[in-house]
Scaffold this motif. Structure first.
Motif, PDB file in Angstrom:
ATOM      1  N   UNK A  14      64.993 -58.197  11.684  1.00  0.00           N
ATOM      2  CA  UNK A  14      64.045 -59.122  12.293  1.00  0.00           C
ATOM      3  C   UNK A  14      62.855 -58.335  12.824  1.00  0.00           C
ATOM      4  N   UNK A  15      61.650 -58.824  12.634  1.00  0.00           N
ATOM      5  CA  UNK A  15      60.449 -58.130  13.098  1.00  0.00           C
ATOM      6  C   UNK A  15      60.475 -57.991  14.617  1.00  0.00           C
ATOM      7  N   UNK A  16      60.251 -56.776  15.107  1.00  0.00           N
ATOM      8  CA  UNK A  16      60.221 -56.552  16.550  1.00  0.00           C
ATOM      9  C   UNK A  16      59.292 -55.396  16.876  1.00  0.00           C
ATOM     10  N   UNK A  17      58.843 -55.359  18.143  1.00  0.00           N
ATOM     11  CA  UNK A  17      57.993 -54.275  18.627  1.00  0.00           C
ATOM     12  C   UNK A  17      58.859 -53.119  19.102  1.00  0.00           C
ATOM     13  N   UNK A  18      58.271 -51.928  19.175  1.00  0.00           N
ATOM     14  CA  UNK A  18      59.016 -50.772  19.660  1.00  0.00           C
ATOM     15  C   UNK A  18      58.123 -49.548  19.742  1.00  0.00           C
ATOM     16  N   UNK A  19      58.717 -48.413  20.073  1.00  0.00           N
ATOM     17  CA  UNK A  19      57.978 -47.157  20.113  1.00  0.00           C
ATOM     18  C   UNK A  19      57.393 -46.869  18.731  1.00  0.00           C
ATOM     19  N   UNK A  20      56.241 -46.247  18.700  1.00  0.00           N
ATOM     20  CA  UNK A  20      55.581 -46.034  17.412  1.00  0.00           C
ATOM     21  C   UNK A  20      54.874 -44.683  17.371  1.00  0.00           C
ATOM     22  N   UNK A  21      55.170 -43.907  16.345  1.00  0.00           N
ATOM     23  CA  UNK A  21      54.389 -42.718  16.000  1.00  0.00           C
ATOM     24  C   UNK A  21      54.562 -42.508  14.505  1.00  0.00           C
ATOM     25  N   UNK A  22      53.792 -41.601  13.918  1.00  0.00           N
ATOM     26  CA  UNK A  22      53.891 -41.353  12.487  1.00  0.00           C
ATOM     27  C   UNK A  22      53.377 -39.969  12.147  1.00  0.00           C
ATOM     28  N   UNK A  23      53.812 -39.484  10.990  1.00  0.00           N
ATOM     29  CA  UNK A  23      53.271 -38.254  10.417  1.00  0.00           C
ATOM     30  C   UNK A  23      51.849 -38.549   9.960  1.00  0.00           C
ATOM     31  N   UNK A  24      50.909 -37.680  10.333  1.00  0.00           N
ATOM     32  CA  UNK A  24      49.503 -37.911   9.986  1.00  0.00           C
ATOM     33  C   UNK A  24      49.308 -37.842   8.485  1.00  0.00           C
ATOM     34  N   UNK A  25      48.390 -38.641   7.985  1.00  0.00           N
ATOM     35  CA  UNK A  25      48.054 -38.630   6.567  1.00  0.00           C
ATOM     36  C   UNK A  25      47.390 -37.300   6.205  1.00  0.00           C
ATOM     37  N   UNK A  26      47.618 -36.811   4.996  1.00  0.00           N
ATOM     38  CA  UNK A  26      46.990 -35.553   4.575  1.00  0.00           C
ATOM     39  C   UNK A  26      45.509 -35.760   4.282  1.00  0.00           C
ATOM     40  N   UNK A  27      44.736 -34.669   4.191  1.00  0.00           N
ATOM     41  CA  UNK A  27      43.347 -34.806   3.739  1.00  0.00           C
ATOM     42  C   UNK A  27      43.309 -35.475   2.373  1.00  0.00           C
ATOM     43  N   UNK A  28      42.360 -36.364   2.186  1.00  0.00           N
ATOM     44  CA  UNK A  28      42.338 -37.170   0.970  1.00  0.00           C
ATOM     45  C   UNK A  28      40.912 -37.611   0.687  1.00  0.00           C
ATOM     46  N   UNK A  29      40.670 -37.981  -0.574  1.00  0.00           N
ATOM     47  CA  UNK A  29      39.387 -38.505  -0.982  1.00  0.00           C
ATOM     48  C   UNK A  29      39.437 -40.030  -1.060  1.00  0.00           C
ATOM     49  N   UNK A  30      38.274 -40.638  -0.999  1.00  0.00           N
ATOM     50  CA  UNK A  30      38.177 -42.073  -1.221  1.00  0.00           C
ATOM     51  C   UNK A  30      38.691 -42.360  -2.629  1.00  0.00           C
ATOM     52  N   UNK A  31      39.659 -43.276  -2.782  1.00  0.00           N
ATOM     53  CA  UNK A  31      40.220 -43.517  -4.128  1.00  0.00           C
ATOM     54  C   UNK A  31      39.177 -43.972  -5.141  1.00  0.00           C
ATOM     55  N   UNK A  32      38.093 -44.586  -4.667  1.00  0.00           N
ATOM     56  CA  UNK A  32      37.049 -45.037  -5.593  1.00  0.00           C
ATOM     57  C   UNK A  32      36.310 -43.864  -6.244  1.00  0.00           C
ATOM     58  N   UNK A  33      36.430 -42.658  -5.641  1.00  0.00           N
ATOM     59  CA  UNK A  33      35.765 -41.480  -6.200  1.00  0.00           C
ATOM     60  C   UNK A  33      36.694 -40.656  -7.093  1.00  0.00           C
ATOM     61  N   UNK A  34      37.963 -41.072  -7.198  1.00  0.00           N
ATOM     62  CA  UNK A  34      38.941 -40.347  -8.008  1.00  0.00           C
ATOM     63  C   UNK A  34      39.093 -41.063  -9.346  1.00  0.00           C
ATOM     64  N   UNK A  35      38.982 -40.365 -10.463  1.00  0.00           N
ATOM     65  CA  UNK A  35      39.101 -41.021 -11.782  1.00  0.00           C
ATOM     66  C   UNK A  35      40.466 -41.673 -11.963  1.00  0.00           C
ATOM     67  N   UNK A  36      40.491 -42.757 -12.697  1.00  0.00           N
ATOM     68  CA  UNK A  36      41.738 -43.463 -12.985  1.00  0.00           C
ATOM     69  C   UNK A  36      42.565 -42.682 -14.001  1.00  0.00           C
ATOM     70  N   UNK A  37      43.732 -42.228 -13.582  1.00  0.00           N
ATOM     71  CA  UNK A  37      44.644 -41.538 -14.498  1.00  0.00           C
ATOM     72  C   UNK A  37      45.181 -42.506 -15.544  1.00  0.00           C
ATOM     73  N   UNK A  38      45.418 -43.735 -15.137  1.00  0.00           N
ATOM     74  CA  UNK A  38      45.903 -44.743 -16.084  1.00  0.00           C
ATOM     75  C   UNK A  38      44.885 -44.974 -17.190  1.00  0.00           C
ATOM     76  N   UNK A  39      43.609 -45.044 -16.830  1.00  0.00           N
ATOM     77  CA  UNK A  39      42.564 -45.208 -17.837  1.00  0.00           C
ATOM     78  C   UNK A  39      42.494 -43.992 -18.756  1.00  0.00           C
ATOM     79  N   UNK A  40      42.702 -42.802 -18.197  1.00  0.00           N
ATOM     80  CA  UNK A  40      42.705 -41.591 -19.015  1.00  0.00           C
ATOM     81  C   UNK A  40      43.863 -41.606 -20.013  1.00  0.00           C
TER      82      UNK A  40
END
Length: 292
Positions: free
Chosen positions: A116-142
Motif C-alpha cells: 500500500x502506498x505510504x510515506x516514510x524516510x527517503x534518501x537515494x544514491x545520486x544519479x551519475x553524470x549524464x548527458x541530455x538524452x536528446x543529444x545522444x544518438x539513438x542506438x535503436x536507429x543505428x
C-alpha cells in the motif's frame, strides 16, 4: 535517421497487447509470445506477463519487488500459462507467487511483493553524470540502419535505446564494466501504473548482461558465446512512466564460473532513483570443435 516515433523501430503497441494477458480462471492466465530473433521466449516477456498477472490480483497495491528464476527456455510458438498463488494479504503488504508453464513444464517462477502506498524516510544514491538524452544518438536507429545496409534481420523494440558512451568515458575511472543507457517508449495512452511497471519489467531484460562481457572484449555476436538469463530481481522505489526518459546506469561487479552479475540503478531525467535491478546470467564461452 528514423525519428523517435518511427514505426519501423517500435513494436510498443504489440508488446503492450502481449502484456495484457487473458484471464481464463480465478488466478490463472494465458499469455501469447512473439518472435524476437530466437526460437526461445524472451525473458523480459515472462517477467512482464508474470508481473501483470500477479498485479491483477492486487489491484489496490503497487509492486515493490519481484524475484524471478528462469528454469527452462520457452517456445515462442506456444502459449504460456501463468498460475498465481495468493501467498498472503497483510495490512500493508501482499505476497504473490507466479509459476509459468508450457505443455505442463515449469519454465519460470517468480515471487512478487506489493505494498500500500505510504510515506516514510527517503534518501537515494545520486544519479551519475549524464548527458541530455536528446543529444545522444539513438542506438535503436543505428541498429535499424545497420540492418538495412547489411541485409540482416531487425527486431523492433518497445522503447528507444540511447547508449551514453561519452558520459561513461568521463566517469569510468578505468572500470570497463560500466554502461549508461537512456530508454523511452513512444507515448502510451494507457495511464494504468501496472501496465507501465510490466513494460519496465519487460525492458529490464534488454542487454543488461552485455555489460558483463565488456571487460573481456566479447561481443554478443561472438559465435562461441552462450548467454541466457538465470535470475532477475527488481525493486521498485518510486513511481515512473515508460514514455518518459529513464536512465539505466549499469555495472557488472563480477563474472566467474560461467556467470555474470549485473546491477542497474534506474533514474528519471531529473535524477530521481525509481528502481534497482540485479541480474545474473550465463555467459559461457564454448570452445570451437576441432576441424570446425
Amino acid at each position: 535517421m528514423p525519428s523517435i516515433m518511427s514505426t519501423a523501430l517500435y513494436n510498443t503497441q504489440e508488446v503492450l497487447h502481449l502484456l495484457k494477458i487473458e484471464q481464463i480462471a480465478p488466478d490463472r492466465f494465458i499469455g501469447q509470445s512473439h518472435f524476437m530473433g530466437s526460437p526461445n521466449v524472451f525473458g523480459g516477456q515472462a517477467l512482464g506477463q508474470a508481473l501483470y498477472a500477479a498485479g491483477l490480483t492486487v489491484p489496490e497495491r503497487r509492486p515493490h519487488s519481484l524475484h524471478a528464476l528462469f528454469i527452462l527456455p520457452g517456445d515462442h510458438r506456444l502459449p504460456i500459462e501463468y498460475e498465481v498463488e495468493r501467498v498472503r494479504d497483510g495490512g500493508t503488504f501482499s505476497t504473490r507467487r507466479v509459476v509459468a508453464t508450457q505443455e505442463g513444464r515449469r519454465m519460470f517462477v517468480m515471487s512478487a511483493s506489493f505494498q500500500t502506498t505510504e510515506d516514510g524516510l527517503s534518501h537515494q544514491k545520486a544519479a551519475p553524470p549524464r548527458h541530455d538524452p536528446h543529444t545522444v544518438p539513438s542506438t535503436l536507429a543505428q541498429w535499424h540502419d545497420s540492418s538495412i545496409k547489411t541485409g540482416s534481420p531487425f527486431n523492433p523494440a518497445p522503447v528507444d535505446f540511447r547508449i551514453d558512451r561519452d558520459a561513461v568515458a568521463k566517469s569510468a575511472n578505468g572500470n570497463p564494466a560500466l554502461k549508461q543507457v537512456w530508454t523511452r517508449a513512444p507515448q502510451i495512452d494507457d495511464d494504468a501504473p501496472l501496465l507501465h511497471e510490466s513494460l519496465f519489467a519487460y525492458t529490464s531484460d534488454y542487454g543488461l548482461l552485455w555489460t558483463a562481457l565488456q571487460p573481456h572484449d566479447v561481443r554478443i555476436t561472438d559465435p562461441r558465446l552462450q548467454i541466457a538469463s538465470l535470475d532477475h530481481t527488481i525493486w521498485f522505489h518510486r513511481p515512473f512512466r515508460m514514455d518518459d526518459w529513464l536512465l539505466f546506469s549499469i555495472e557488472s561487479p563480477n563474472a566467474s564460473g560461467g556467470r555474470g552479475l549485473c546491477i542497474a540503478h534506474v533514474y528519471t531525467q531529473d535524477g530521481t532513483l525509481v528502481a534497482t535491478i540485479t541480474q545474473e546470467g550465463l555467459i559461457r564461452l564454448r570452445e570451437k570443435r576441432a576441424g570446425a
